[in-house]
Write a protein that holds these residues in place. Sequence first.
Motif, PDB file in Angstrom:
ATOM      1  N   ARG A 158       0.871  -1.182   0.000  1.00 36.62           N
ATOM      2  CA  ARG A 158       0.000   0.000   0.000  1.00 36.62           C
ATOM      3  C   ARG A 158       0.899   1.219   0.000  1.00 36.62           C
ATOM      4  NH1 ARG A 158      -4.338   0.098   4.516  1.00 36.62           N
ATOM      5  NH2 ARG A 158      -2.516  -0.541   5.677  1.00 36.62           N
ATOM      6  N   GLY A 159       0.630   2.146  -0.914  1.00 35.12           N
ATOM      7  CA  GLY A 159       1.441   3.352  -0.980  1.00 35.12           C
ATOM      8  C   GLY A 159       1.044   4.215  -2.160  1.00 35.12           C
ATOM      9  N   SER A 160       1.926   5.148  -2.505  1.00 29.31           N
ATOM     10  CA  SER A 160       1.655   6.086  -3.594  1.00 29.31           C
ATOM     11  C   SER A 160       2.558   5.791  -4.784  1.00 29.31           C
ATOM     12  CB  SER A 160       1.913   7.523  -3.132  1.00 29.31           C
ATOM     13  OG  SER A 160       1.023   7.855  -2.094  1.00 29.31           O
ATOM     14  N   VAL A 161       1.999   5.985  -5.964  1.00 34.32           N
ATOM     15  CA  VAL A 161       2.779   5.877  -7.194  1.00 34.32           C
ATOM     16  C   VAL A 161       2.680   7.201  -7.930  1.00 34.32           C
ATOM     17  CG1 VAL A 161       2.550   3.390  -7.452  1.00 34.32           C
ATOM     18  CG2 VAL A 161       0.864   4.873  -8.484  1.00 34.32           C
ATOM     19  N   GLY A 162       3.641   7.466  -8.776  1.00 28.62           N
ATOM     20  CA  GLY A 162       3.679   8.733  -9.498  1.00 28.62           C
ATOM     21  C   GLY A 162       4.581   9.708  -8.778  1.00 28.62           C
ATOM     22  N   ARG A 163       4.921  10.768  -9.448  1.00 24.55           N
ATOM     23  CA  ARG A 163       5.829  11.772  -8.886  1.00 24.55           C
ATOM     24  C   ARG A 163       5.088  13.089  -8.663  1.00 24.55           C
ATOM     25  NH1 ARG A 163       9.092   8.372  -7.185  1.00 24.55           N
ATOM     26  NH2 ARG A 163      10.505   7.384  -8.620  1.00 24.55           N
ATOM     27  N   GLY A 164       5.431  13.752  -7.582  1.00 23.76           N
ATOM     28  CA  GLY A 164       4.817  15.040  -7.269  1.00 23.76           C
ATOM     29  C   GLY A 164       3.443  14.864  -6.661  1.00 23.76           C
ATOM     30  N   LYS A 165       3.053  15.836  -5.873  1.00 20.77           N
ATOM     31  CA  LYS A 165       1.764  15.744  -5.171  1.00 20.77           C
ATOM     32  C   LYS A 165       0.585  15.717  -6.125  1.00 20.77           C
ATOM     33  CE  LYS A 165       3.290  17.721  -0.853  1.00 20.77           C
ATOM     34  NZ  LYS A 165       3.115  18.744   0.151  1.00 20.77           N
ATOM     35  N   ALA A 166       0.685  16.437  -7.224  1.00 27.62           N
ATOM     36  CA  ALA A 166      -0.431  16.496  -8.162  1.00 27.62           C
ATOM     37  C   ALA A 166      -0.624  15.166  -8.896  1.00 27.62           C
ATOM     38  CB  ALA A 166      -0.206  17.612  -9.174  1.00 27.62           C
ATOM     39  N   ARG A 167       0.443  14.418  -9.128  1.00 26.30           N
ATOM     40  CA  ARG A 167       0.352  13.187  -9.904  1.00 26.30           C
ATOM     41  C   ARG A 167       0.316  11.934  -9.050  1.00 26.30           C
ATOM     42  NH1 ARG A 167       4.562  12.896 -14.482  1.00 26.30           N
ATOM     43  NH2 ARG A 167       3.368  11.015 -14.751  1.00 26.30           N
ATOM     44  N   ALA A 168       0.822  12.010  -7.832  1.00 28.14           N
ATOM     45  CA  ALA A 168       0.877  10.824  -6.977  1.00 28.14           C
ATOM     46  C   ALA A 168      -0.526  10.416  -6.549  1.00 28.14           C
ATOM     47  CB  ALA A 168       1.742  11.098  -5.755  1.00 28.14           C
ATOM     48  N   HIS A 169      -0.791   9.123  -6.577  1.00 30.48           N
ATOM     49  CA  HIS A 169      -2.068   8.619  -6.079  1.00 30.48           C
ATOM     50  C   HIS A 169      -1.839   7.309  -5.325  1.00 30.48           C
ATOM     51  CE1 HIS A 169      -1.635   6.642  -9.984  1.00 30.48           C
ATOM     52  NE2 HIS A 169      -2.438   5.706  -9.546  1.00 30.48           N
ATOM     53  N   LYS A 170      -2.700   7.091  -4.346  1.00 30.66           N
ATOM     54  CA  LYS A 170      -2.563   5.916  -3.484  1.00 30.66           C
ATOM     55  C   LYS A 170      -3.142   4.689  -4.181  1.00 30.66           C
ATOM     56  CE  LYS A 170      -2.186   8.163   0.876  1.00 30.66           C
ATOM     57  NZ  LYS A 170      -0.912   7.771   1.409  1.00 30.66           N
TER      58      LYS A 170
END
Length: 103
Positions: free
Chosen positions: A67-79
């Motif tokens: 469980r975690g976030s993928v993508g870079r940056g707050k706008a693109r990252a999603h759990k």
Amino acid sequence: MIKKITIAAAVLMATIQGANASSQGSWNALFAKVNGTCIGQSGMDTPEASEPIVFDDATGKIAVLLRGSVGRGKARAHKVNLICLYDKRTGRASIAEYRWLGM
């Protein structure tokens, strides 16, 4: 809930493999390899990982929930929630996203 499942899986694993069980050090080394492979393929920087879920020898698989976030940056990252299925024979892992029912 995950903790209860993993405790039950550990007890079941110990019961099933009783006579031909490996040393604790061998299991720890295998679990470290499984976690490293699964986390590496997940694309997550710092995921939460469940305890390994060991299937019987006929299956030859170990599962890890991530469980975690993928993508870079707050706008693109999603759990996301991922399940990683590691093949003990080949050392390869397959990863898929999963969602709990109703979520």
